[in-house]
Design an enzyme around this catalytic site. Sequence first.
Site, mmCIF file in Angstrom:
data_model
loop_
_atom_site.group_PDB
_atom_site.id
_atom_site.type_symbol
_atom_site.label_atom_id
_atom_site.label_comp_id
_atom_site.label_asym_id
_atom_site.label_seq_id
_atom_site.Cartn_x
_atom_site.Cartn_y
_atom_site.Cartn_z
ATOM 1 N N ASP A 1 31.307 43.302 30.727
ATOM 2 C CA ASP A 1 31.665 41.892 30.557
ATOM 3 C C ASP A 1 33.095 41.596 30.974
ATOM 4 O O ASP A 1 33.537 40.455 30.918
ATOM 5 C CB ASP A 1 31.436 41.428 29.118
ATOM 6 C CG ASP A 1 32.290 42.189 28.113
ATOM 7 O OD1 ASP A 1 33.212 42.918 28.544
ATOM 8 O OD2 ASP A 1 32.037 42.051 26.910
ATOM 9 N N CYS B 1 46.644 37.307 66.058
ATOM 10 C CA CYS B 1 47.428 36.071 66.090
ATOM 11 C C CYS B 1 48.536 36.162 65.046
ATOM 12 O O CYS B 1 49.691 35.814 65.304
ATOM 13 C CB CYS B 1 46.549 34.858 65.788
ATOM 14 S SG CYS B 1 45.208 34.577 66.956
ATOM 15 N N ASP C 1 33.593 41.421 78.596
ATOM 16 C CA ASP C 1 34.531 41.342 77.472
ATOM 17 C C ASP C 1 34.206 40.151 76.569
ATOM 18 O O ASP C 1 34.092 40.275 75.352
ATOM 19 C CB ASP C 1 35.960 41.226 77.999
ATOM 20 C CG ASP C 1 36.970 41.185 76.873
ATOM 21 O OD1 ASP C 1 36.827 41.985 75.937
ATOM 22 O OD2 ASP C 1 37.888 40.346 76.928
ATOM 23 N N ASP D 1 27.179 48.466 30.585
ATOM 24 C CA ASP D 1 27.399 48.162 29.175
ATOM 25 C C ASP D 1 26.105 47.550 28.648
ATOM 26 O O ASP D 1 25.303 47.023 29.424
ATOM 27 C CB ASP D 1 28.559 47.172 29.036
ATOM 28 C CG ASP D 1 28.727 46.672 27.617
ATOM 29 O OD1 ASP D 1 28.746 47.496 26.695
ATOM 30 O OD2 ASP D 1 28.813 45.441 27.454
ATOM 31 N N THR E 1 25.615 45.374 25.329
ATOM 32 C CA THR E 1 25.697 44.044 24.731
ATOM 33 C C THR E 1 26.331 43.037 25.685
ATOM 34 O O THR E 1 27.454 43.223 26.150
ATOM 35 C CB THR E 1 26.501 44.089 23.422
ATOM 36 O OG1 THR E 1 25.895 45.029 22.545
ATOM 37 C CG2 THR E 1 26.533 42.720 22.758
#
Length: 748
Positions: free
Chosen positions: A640, A27, A726, A444, A446
């Site tokens: 973080d 579309c 279809d 990681d 901490t």
Amino acid sequence: MTQPGTAGVSKAEAFVFRVEGMDCASCAGTITTALGHLPGVSEVSVSVTRETMALSLDAVQTPVDAIEKAVRKLGFVPTLLDAKAKAGRPALAHDHDHGHNHRDHDHGPACRHDHGHEAPAAPAKAQKPWWQSVKSRHAAIGLVLIALSFAAEFFWPRSSRYVFSFTTLVLVAPIARRALAAARMGAPFTIQMLMSVAAIGALIIGAVEEAAVVVLLFLVGEVLEGLAAARARSGIKALGSLIPRTAMVEEGGSLREVPTDQLAVGQTVVCRPGDRIPADGTVVAGMSSVDESPMTGESVPVAKQEGSAVFAGSINHDGSLRIRVERAASDNTIARIIALVEDAQEAKAPTERFIDRFSRVYMPVIVALSVLVAVVPPLAGFGSWDEWIYRGLALLLIGCPCALVISVPAAIASGLSAGARQGMLIKGGAVIETLAGAQTVAFDKTGTLTLGKPKVTDVVAADGDAARLIAIAAAVERESSHPLATAIVDHAAESAAPALAGGDIRAIAGRGMEGRVGGQAIFIGAPRFAGEAGTVSDDLIRSATALESDGKTVAVVIADGTAIGLVAMRDEPRPDAAEGIGRLRQLGVDSVMLTGDNARTGTAIARQLGMQVRAELLPQDKVGEIRKLAAGRQVVMIGDGINDAPALAAASVGVAIGSGTDVAMETADAALMGSRINDVAGMIRLARATMRNIRQNVAIALGLKAVFLITTVTGLSGLWIAVLADTGATVLVTLNAMRLLAFRPGRP
């Protein structure tokens, strides 16, 4: 904004339209192709997800109403929006009433959708039920006309040809009109064109009953596909309804009700028990528990008090809260999650790009093959013209690539929606594909594997004055936001240590902090760096070694070149960390911890969690380790989103962990809003489930095509079966993709 007919110097300006009726990728391609040929139009950008169209327009060359007229001819309903909405992104979460889960492709193949929708209602109004849509009315009219046609055939058999021909022409006329409009604007290969050719061709060869029924089946299929698609895209759309429409603002000791979208940063709102919080903000008074599951997926309410951050859309449970508004409605967490997922849905995955390229070649090939089937056999004397034209028309319908085109975006959209509802934000299909192939996850330590809130456990002063030692350390660390620094400052406050003033304070990246306190030059850092800043006595070295052997992090405090003591802290693993690593192991994924902490501390925590460890790494060292791990393997980095940004960028996929942080939502490839280690395995499981779903959808689409292409050419199936196959394939792949909406990260 230049309006139609405005005199003056020709100037292109940005215009944004709401476009209703876009149901899939092609579309957008049809609109882009059609408008790209108009004078004065450039930079056309169509978002199927947001139902918007942005373009640069010289309104002197082509008036705005000409743009709207062109889009309407294609079967869509455009509405000019305020110029302020240039990005095409809704100003409010409420505006996501019509969000779609398909992506914007440039020039996709045929689209199986009948685009006759009414103009959109105001966002505040509820959407009309499906049976009141133009597509449903069109199908209902078709059912009545077909029923009358069969009745006429029963009572007046000789009228059959004329009645069914009339019914077919009435039903196919709107479809043919849109097909011709698209063809004139440069988009000839649409399902509307294929359906029009097939129906009219069937009339010409005398298959009048089949022609009428095929058009009816097409219309009914449109309704079924629309219902399935609406259900599939409901996941993210539901988030927009979480924001209350009004809020109680406190001003001058009194309360007044205002619309949520008019809240200003800095205002104070009152949220009563049972109310939804109207804006992102900070609690300035009151205590309560808040359900944040819409953002984090965590069903356990979180305690809130003065200074706590709260999110719009979360539910206040126990007590009344006064909240200072920190974000405007257009920028709150819910709105940003919706925008992020919409952006992700518009980012093509590698598989989807391949399907796109394949389908653009596939469609013309099918059309050419249909012509050959209709023409070559009768010319060669292998049957009548009517017989082979009929088979060619059936082949034209069965060859429509709608199911194939929608197979990938439907699955990815459902996967993204399911993840977002569980607090797992994934930025696009490419990220899903990479996550599905993850072999190693690097964490990681901490704030990721651990709670990120260490507590001071030991204070060892060389002169025995622990209070002064912690006061000196706090004076320097007060300028840092690092979790270890926060632990020292908090401990100083809790132990009532004397408050000392610090100056000339600065952070030394990856090493520690330095400054001046009471005329002394102070350095605070890990034992391995302390020797560079001064001398450390053997007693302190032995104490530091013993503390680190217990899994504690040690900071050495040096004054004027001499160590005056140690501060030891411990950051405990998250409650679900060991279980989360175990779930990764069950998936066949390796885990490794990357930490700047000392080897003893890192080894102690890694042993507790059952994973590998690389310790004593500076930020640049983490990048090097990621690159080593990524040699021939797919590596996911969990951090973080701030200190670990270089490592997140170096990994195949960078995943930020942390509820609602800006960096987590905007910089990484994915984000875990709930800060749960279990969700890492859940995210990989979701990615793998999505890729399985994609493979299933492609197999369904191509398998049905292959079977019915053969049966059509051999004459075993006709027009009815072709259109049913279809439509059925499109509905099947959509329904299969919808299964992902039931995904739960904790489910094995």
